[in-house]
Scaffold this motif. Structure first.
Motif, PDB file in Angstrom:
ATOM      1  N   UNK A  79     -38.173 -26.381  49.610  1.00  0.00           N
ATOM      2  CA  UNK A  79     -37.793 -27.337  50.653  1.00  0.00           C
ATOM      3  C   UNK A  79     -38.147 -26.853  52.063  1.00  0.00           C
ATOM      4  N   UNK A  80     -37.763 -25.619  52.467  1.00  0.00           N
ATOM      5  CA  UNK A  80     -38.072 -25.205  53.842  1.00  0.00           C
ATOM      6  C   UNK A  80     -39.567 -25.204  54.140  1.00  0.00           C
ATOM      7  N   UNK A  81     -40.361 -24.690  53.187  1.00  0.00           N
ATOM      8  CA  UNK A  81     -41.807 -24.657  53.408  1.00  0.00           C
ATOM      9  C   UNK A  81     -42.381 -26.060  53.509  1.00  0.00           C
ATOM     10  N   UNK A  82     -41.955 -26.949  52.601  1.00  0.00           N
ATOM     11  CA  UNK A  82     -42.498 -28.304  52.591  1.00  0.00           C
ATOM     12  C   UNK A  82     -42.153 -29.050  53.879  1.00  0.00           C
ATOM     13  N   UNK A  83     -40.915 -28.921  54.321  1.00  0.00           N
ATOM     14  CA  UNK A  83     -40.498 -29.612  55.542  1.00  0.00           C
ATOM     15  C   UNK A  83     -41.278 -29.106  56.743  1.00  0.00           C
ATOM     16  N   UNK A  84     -41.388 -27.782  56.871  1.00  0.00           N
ATOM     17  CA  UNK A  84     -42.128 -27.225  58.015  1.00  0.00           C
ATOM     18  C   UNK A  84     -43.596 -27.622  57.969  1.00  0.00           C
ATOM     19  N   UNK A  85     -44.176 -27.613  56.772  1.00  0.00           N
ATOM     20  CA  UNK A  85     -45.591 -27.969  56.636  1.00  0.00           C
ATOM     21  C   UNK A  85     -45.828 -29.429  57.005  1.00  0.00           C
ATOM     22  N   UNK A 101     -36.125 -28.277  39.125  1.00  0.00           N
ATOM     23  CA  UNK A 101     -34.744 -27.823  39.044  1.00  0.00           C
ATOM     24  C   UNK A 101     -34.167 -27.637  40.444  1.00  0.00           C
ATOM     25  N   UNK A 102     -32.858 -27.430  40.501  1.00  0.00           N
ATOM     26  CA  UNK A 102     -32.181 -27.267  41.788  1.00  0.00           C
ATOM     27  C   UNK A 102     -32.733 -26.078  42.566  1.00  0.00           C
ATOM     28  N   UNK A 103     -32.918 -24.940  41.904  1.00  0.00           N
ATOM     29  CA  UNK A 103     -33.395 -23.752  42.611  1.00  0.00           C
ATOM     30  C   UNK A 103     -34.845 -23.907  43.031  1.00  0.00           C
ATOM     31  N   UNK A 104     -35.655 -24.575  42.233  1.00  0.00           N
ATOM     32  CA  UNK A 104     -37.056 -24.807  42.619  1.00  0.00           C
ATOM     33  C   UNK A 104     -37.135 -25.682  43.859  1.00  0.00           C
ATOM     34  N   UNK A 105     -36.325 -26.730  43.893  1.00  0.00           N
ATOM     35  CA  UNK A 105     -36.279 -27.595  45.082  1.00  0.00           C
ATOM     36  C   UNK A 105     -35.780 -26.808  46.282  1.00  0.00           C
ATOM     37  N   UNK A 106     -34.766 -25.983  46.063  1.00  0.00           N
ATOM     38  CA  UNK A 106     -34.172 -25.201  47.142  1.00  0.00           C
ATOM     39  C   UNK A 106     -35.182 -24.246  47.775  1.00  0.00           C
ATOM     40  N   UNK A 107     -36.044 -23.670  46.956  1.00  0.00           N
ATOM     41  CA  UNK A 107     -36.999 -22.685  47.452  1.00  0.00           C
ATOM     42  C   UNK A 107     -38.147 -23.336  48.220  1.00  0.00           C
ATOM     43  N   UNK A 126     -28.520 -19.688  50.566  1.00  0.00           N
ATOM     44  CA  UNK A 126     -28.691 -20.979  49.915  1.00  0.00           C
ATOM     45  C   UNK A 126     -28.724 -20.809  48.393  1.00  0.00           C
ATOM     46  N   UNK A 127     -29.338 -19.741  47.913  1.00  0.00           N
ATOM     47  CA  UNK A 127     -29.400 -19.509  46.473  1.00  0.00           C
ATOM     48  C   UNK A 127     -28.006 -19.333  45.890  1.00  0.00           C
ATOM     49  N   UNK A 128     -27.149 -18.629  46.613  1.00  0.00           N
ATOM     50  CA  UNK A 128     -25.784 -18.446  46.133  1.00  0.00           C
ATOM     51  C   UNK A 128     -25.017 -19.761  46.133  1.00  0.00           C
ATOM     52  N   UNK A 129     -25.296 -20.612  47.100  1.00  0.00           N
ATOM     53  CA  UNK A 129     -24.639 -21.918  47.134  1.00  0.00           C
ATOM     54  C   UNK A 129     -25.076 -22.773  45.949  1.00  0.00           C
ATOM     55  N   UNK A 185     -36.767 -11.540  42.927  1.00  0.00           N
ATOM     56  CA  UNK A 185     -37.023 -11.103  44.287  1.00  0.00           C
ATOM     57  C   UNK A 185     -37.486 -12.222  45.203  1.00  0.00           C
ATOM     58  N   UNK A 186     -38.192 -13.220  44.653  1.00  0.00           N
ATOM     59  CA  UNK A 186     -38.699 -14.304  45.484  1.00  0.00           C
ATOM     60  C   UNK A 186     -37.575 -15.089  46.145  1.00  0.00           C
ATOM     61  N   UNK A 187     -36.345 -14.959  45.635  1.00  0.00           N
ATOM     62  CA  UNK A 187     -35.231 -15.721  46.197  1.00  0.00           C
ATOM     63  C   UNK A 187     -34.567 -14.997  47.364  1.00  0.00           C
ATOM     64  N   UNK A 188     -34.961 -13.745  47.662  1.00  0.00           N
ATOM     65  CA  UNK A 188     -34.216 -12.937  48.608  1.00  0.00           C
ATOM     66  C   UNK A 188     -34.134 -13.571  49.985  1.00  0.00           C
TER      67      UNK A 188
END
Length: 214
Positions: free
Chosen positions: A179-185, A171-177, A25-28, A17-20
């Protein structure tokens, strides 16, 4: 045979659910993971396939072969092969990884770059080919949760003096999840730091910070 059909996997994303909120991006990321290779035991006889990613085959019944994950799933859906679970997807190996993750809060254990996506695809399409499937699924979920807790702990150290974040063995999915928070922060902290710089110019000599979680 129609090669590499691709459609949105709503069921797959729903398992986590955390990926929703990162659905597209998760599907990509999952699409990229399908190019990883995996072993199969075919039940058909077929000449080699010459694909963009390489040549695979020939295929002979009951003789192991290595193919891209997307092809393994396509053959599995047609009842033309069994998929061999990766060596790291065993109860023994995952239990060892989980214990090491818990014992080393500042480090991430090396895992396949697409371990989340690969395991999800295999749970969806080849559950009967994975020994101790439910225990393996539980261990992977526990590992994922421990790793995300460590990521959160590392990101809590961010400050307006942080100019880089180094997280190795993600992993790829961990980085993907994250990334948006880290960049905005970091953007918000940089803006705040710039304001502080104008109010306190002497701070320009202070040492910047690099957050590292190995």
């Amino acid at each position: 045979m129609r090669l590499r059909p691709h459609s949105p996997r709503r069921r797959s994303v729903a398992i986590f659910p955390a990926l929703s909120r990162f659905n597209l991006a998760a599907l990509q990321v999952e699409f990229l993971a399908e190019d990883e290779t995996i072993g199969i035991i075919p039940s058909l006889r077929m000449d080699p396939l010459h694909l963009i990613s390489g040549d695979f085959g020939p295929f002979r019944p009951q003789i192991s072969a290595i193919v891209p994950l997307w092809l393994a799933i396509a053959l599995k859906k047609r009842g033309k092969c069994r998929i061999q679970a990766p060596e790291w997807m065993t109860v023994e190996r995952l239990t060892e990884v989980l214990e090491e993750e818990r014992q080393q809060p500042q480090e991430f254990r090396p895992l396949p770059f697409h371990y989340i996506e690969i395991s999800r695809l295999l749970f969806d399409h080849a559950q009967d080919d994975i020994p101790d499937c439910y225990l393996v699924r539980s261990l992977i979920e526990d590992i994922r949760n421990v790793r995300f807790h460590k990521i959160e702990a590392g990101l809590e150290k961010l400050s307006n003096k942080t100019f880089a974040v180094k997280l190795t063995n993600l992993s790829a999915m961990e980085v993907n999840i994250i990334r948006p928070f880290t960049v905005r922060t970091l953007q918000a902290l940089f803006k705040h730091g710039s304001d502080e710089y104008h109010r306190h110019p002497d701070d320009r000599f202070s040492q910047p910070t690099v957050i590292r979680v190995s």
